[in-house]
Each structure stands twice: as structure tokens, then as C-alpha cells.
Design a protein around this motif. Structure first.
Motif, PDB file in Angstrom:
ATOM      1  N   LEU A   4       3.488  -7.598  -7.490  1.00 23.81           N
ATOM      2  CA  LEU A   4       4.708  -7.856  -6.743  1.00 23.81           C
ATOM      3  C   LEU A   4       4.373  -7.882  -5.262  1.00 23.81           C
ATOM      4  O   LEU A   4       3.785  -6.942  -4.732  1.00 23.81           O
ATOM      5  N   LEU A   5       4.766  -8.954  -4.580  1.00 21.88           N
ATOM      6  CA  LEU A   5       4.425  -9.164  -3.185  1.00 21.88           C
ATOM      7  C   LEU A   5       5.694  -9.259  -2.357  1.00 21.88           C
ATOM      8  O   LEU A   5       6.698  -9.838  -2.792  1.00 21.88           O
ATOM      9  N   GLU A  42      10.786   2.976  -0.072  1.00 18.75           N
ATOM     10  CA  GLU A  42      10.033   1.733  -0.224  1.00 18.75           C
ATOM     11  C   GLU A  42      10.929   0.528   0.000  1.00 18.75           C
ATOM     12  O   GLU A  42      10.501  -0.495   0.560  1.00 18.75           O
ATOM     13  N   VAL A  43      12.190   0.651  -0.411  1.00 16.63           N
ATOM     14  CA  VAL A  43      13.140  -0.440  -0.192  1.00 16.63           C
ATOM     15  C   VAL A  43      13.333  -0.679   1.306  1.00 16.63           C
ATOM     16  O   VAL A  43      13.310  -1.824   1.786  1.00 16.63           O
ATOM     17  N   ARG A  56       1.534  -3.608   0.396  1.00  9.48           N
ATOM     18  CA  ARG A  56       1.534  -3.602  -1.058  1.00  9.48           C
ATOM     19  C   ARG A  56       2.245  -2.338  -1.526  1.00  9.48           C
ATOM     20  O   ARG A  56       1.665  -1.250  -1.533  1.00  9.48           O
ATOM     21  N   PRO A  57       3.513  -2.431  -1.891  1.00  3.39           N
ATOM     22  CA  PRO A  57       4.258  -1.229  -2.264  1.00  3.39           C
ATOM     23  C   PRO A  57       3.821  -0.687  -3.622  1.00  3.39           C
ATOM     24  O   PRO A  57       3.131  -1.346  -4.393  1.00  3.39           O
ATOM     25  N   GLY A  87      -0.225   3.286  -2.174  1.00  5.34           N
ATOM     26  CA  GLY A  87       0.417   1.977  -2.253  1.00  5.34           C
ATOM     27  C   GLY A  87      -0.296   1.122  -3.273  1.00  5.34           C
ATOM     28  O   GLY A  87      -1.283   1.539  -3.887  1.00  5.34           O
ATOM     29  N   GLY A  88       0.226  -0.081  -3.489  1.00  7.40           N
ATOM     30  CA  GLY A  88      -0.428  -1.029  -4.374  1.00  7.40           C
ATOM     31  C   GLY A  88      -0.166  -0.837  -5.844  1.00  7.40           C
ATOM     32  O   GLY A  88      -0.804  -1.483  -6.684  1.00  7.40           O
ATOM     33  N   GLY A  89       0.805   0.015  -6.202  1.00  9.83           N
ATOM     34  CA  GLY A  89       1.034   0.325  -7.606  1.00  9.83           C
ATOM     35  C   GLY A  89       1.907  -0.655  -8.359  1.00  9.83           C
ATOM     36  O   GLY A  89       1.962  -0.594  -9.592  1.00  9.83           O
TER      37      GLY A  89
END
Length: 308
Positions: A4-5, A42-43, A56-57, A87-89
Motif C-alpha cells: 500500500l502506497l 498513521e491516518v 511506507r506506513p 514502518g513498511g508493514g
């Protein structure tokens, strides 16, 4: 791999795209992500993100170790884990430092585990900061979310007299089942309290501070209203004769995330902690879930599963 980007578009904060599969460092395990949860923080970060800038959340994940760490630390390949990477998950794979992982028993599903990391770590460390809760009175504001849920359940079970401020009766019903006194405004909270855990900001902070016992402590751990709090030094004396205000951040602890995640997993496995999943969806619905989370249409945690 699929990931997801961020888009930079408030209407659709993320889209599926392609990202390079992570290459684990010596002290990292490669995890095939099975489920992840999303958080309001994160939102808010995504609302200010620009596409293509590298954000990259994804900090709360659970899945399967497909490659163990080269230095021999952490779980072996084939073990299921919960993890809290920086991050990145929100992707098919994540490389995670082994001190940010905890192994899952067969009795705890990946969906349940994905709801634990950020909210659970925050709750566990808030209670550690507050000291032994047995026999003490505790007020937690903004208690409708995952942190409030975990704090309430753990504190009541440990013998605290908990008052939880929840926006609506529906959101507060589960907290009342745990044994908390539930109110819908700080003004109705009564008190005085030994400890206040404040996460709303705006005028709620001063109101909550005034409910402390003499020599009580306010632990300030959030500002969910997005409104700054203003405290008046002289108005302070309308409440407790003296008190402590402590700024809290869940990252500022000597214990590793892995050790505390293992504690949370043990509590879940023993039936002493019950994650509340207010939304469970396939990750194709992530953008919609993020919108609903931003607008407070989800109580508890929102968990998404990755496609096979």
C-alpha cells in the motif's frame, strides 16, 4: 511485492502498488504479513504525505517468519509472530528487527495479534508509568479506542478503580463490562483521582487536571482532538494543591518491544486481555477503513488481512 502506497489524496489515502521486497539485515527476520492494524496517527501522517516521498506506513503486523535472522537471533523460519516495525508493514513482506518480534502460540490468531502492538504497548507502558494500580483511582480520557480498552481491562483486573471517559454509550459499553465507571464527559467524572491518563487535549486537559487528588499525577499521552491545551498556572490551584504533569511517549522505555509484545501475547493467551476488533476487512478496503477511522466510525481496532 504488493504494498500500500500513499497517494497524497485525502479522498483515497493509499493505493495498491509495487514495492521492492525488503532485504533483511543480519538482525532482522523476513515476515510474510498475514494481517495488520491501522491507527489514527498513521491516518493523520498520510493526510500530509506526498506521493513518491518514501513514506511506507504500517507499524502493527502479524504473520509468518519466512527467513530467520542471519545472526541467529529471534524466531526461526516457520514460526508465527506479532511485530512492531517502525514502518513498511502494509505490504506482503516486512523485514523486522528481532527485538521487535514476539512468537505467537497456536491459540492466538494473526488477526487478534495484529490488534496488539501500538495500542497494547502504549497501555502496558502507561500502567507501568503510573505504578501499581491496586487500590488506586484512575481516570482515562478518550477511552473509546484501543489504548483505552487495554488500559481499562488491565487496570480493573489489577484492582484499580477506573473511570473511563467515552464519547458515546455504545463505545463505553464494553468498558463498563470490564468494571469501569463510564462517563461521557470529563465534567461528569467525579474524582478526585490518584492518576489521570489524558489523551484528548483542548479544554479536556485542564478539566482532567483539576480532578487530581493532592500529589496526584496527570500522564499526558495524546491530543486526539487535534486542539492544543492551555493550562493556567493560577487556575491549577482550583484543583489539586500540588500535582505532577508527566509527558509520556510509548517509545521512551528501556524494555524492548519484543519483550512487551510477549507479555501482551501471554495475557491474550491466558484470557486476561481481549482485543476488540471493530472492523475486519481484506486489505483491498484499506482506503475506506482509513477514512472511517479518521471520522471515528470504528470503535476499537481496525484489522486488515492481506490477500493470499
Amino acid at each position: 511485492m504488493r504494498a500500500l502506497l500513499p497517494t497524497g489524496d485525502p479522498a483515497t489515502l493509499v493505493v495498491h502498488g509495487e514495492a521492492e521486497e525488503p532485504r533483511p539485515g543480519p538482525g532482522q527476520a523476513l515476515v510474510k504479513v498475514e494481517a495488520f492494524s491501522v491507527n489514527r496517527g498513521e491516518v493523520f501522517r498520510l493526510h500530509g504525505a506526498l506521493p513518491g516521498v518514501g513514506l511506507r506506513p504500517g507499524k502493527d503486523i502479524a504473520g509468518l517468519v519466512v527467513q530467520a535472522a542471519a545472526d541467529g537471533s529471534g524466531p526461526r523460519a516457520g514460526q508465527r509472530v506479532v511485530a512492531h516495525p517502525p514502518g513498511g508493514g502494509w505490504a506482503e513482506y516486512a523485514a523486522v528487527d528481532t527485538d521487535r518480534l514476539a512468537v505467537l502460540p497456536d491459540t492466538v490468531s494473526s488477526v487478534t495479534a495484529a490488534a496488539l502492538p501500538l495500542a497494547g504497548l502504549t497501555a502496558l507502558r502507561l500502567l507501568r508509568t503510573a505504578g501499581g494500580p491496586a487500590g488506586r483511582s484512575l481516570l482515562i480520557t478518550g477511552a473509546s479506542g484501543g489504548v483505552g480498552h487495554y488500559v481499562t481491562e488491565l487496570a480493573v483486573a489489577a484492582g484499580a478503580d477506573v473511570t473511563a471517559v467515552s464519547a458515546t454509550p455504545e463505545r463505553g459499553r464494553r468498558l463498563a463490562e470490564f468494571g469501569a465507571t463510564v462517563v461521557h464527559d470529563v465534567a461528569a467524572a467525579g474524582g478526585p483521582f490518584h492518576t489521570v491518563m489524558e489523551s484528548v487535549g483542548g479544554p479536556a486537559t485542564a478539566r482532567a487536571l483539576a480532578l487530581l487528588r493532592p500529589h496526584g499525577e496527570l500522564i499526558w499521552f495524546g491530543q486526539a482532538s487535534r486542539q492544543p491545551a492551555t493550562l493556567d498556572f493560577f487556575g491549577f490551584f482550583d484543583g489539586p494543591s500540588s500535582a505532577t504533569i508527566r509527558h509520556f511517549h510509548y517509545e521512551d522505555f528501556p524494555e524492548s518491544y519484543g519483550a512487551d509484545l510477549a507479555t501482551l501475547v501471554r495475557l491474550v493467551a491466558a484470557g486476561r486481555l481481549h482485543p476488540e476488533i471493530g472492523r475486519l476487512s481484506d486489505w483491498s478496503s484499506t482506503a475506506e477503513v482509513l477514512s472511517d477511522l479518521h471520522d471515528r466510525r470504528i470503535a476499537g481496532n481496525a484489522v486488515l488481512t492481506t490477500a493470499p
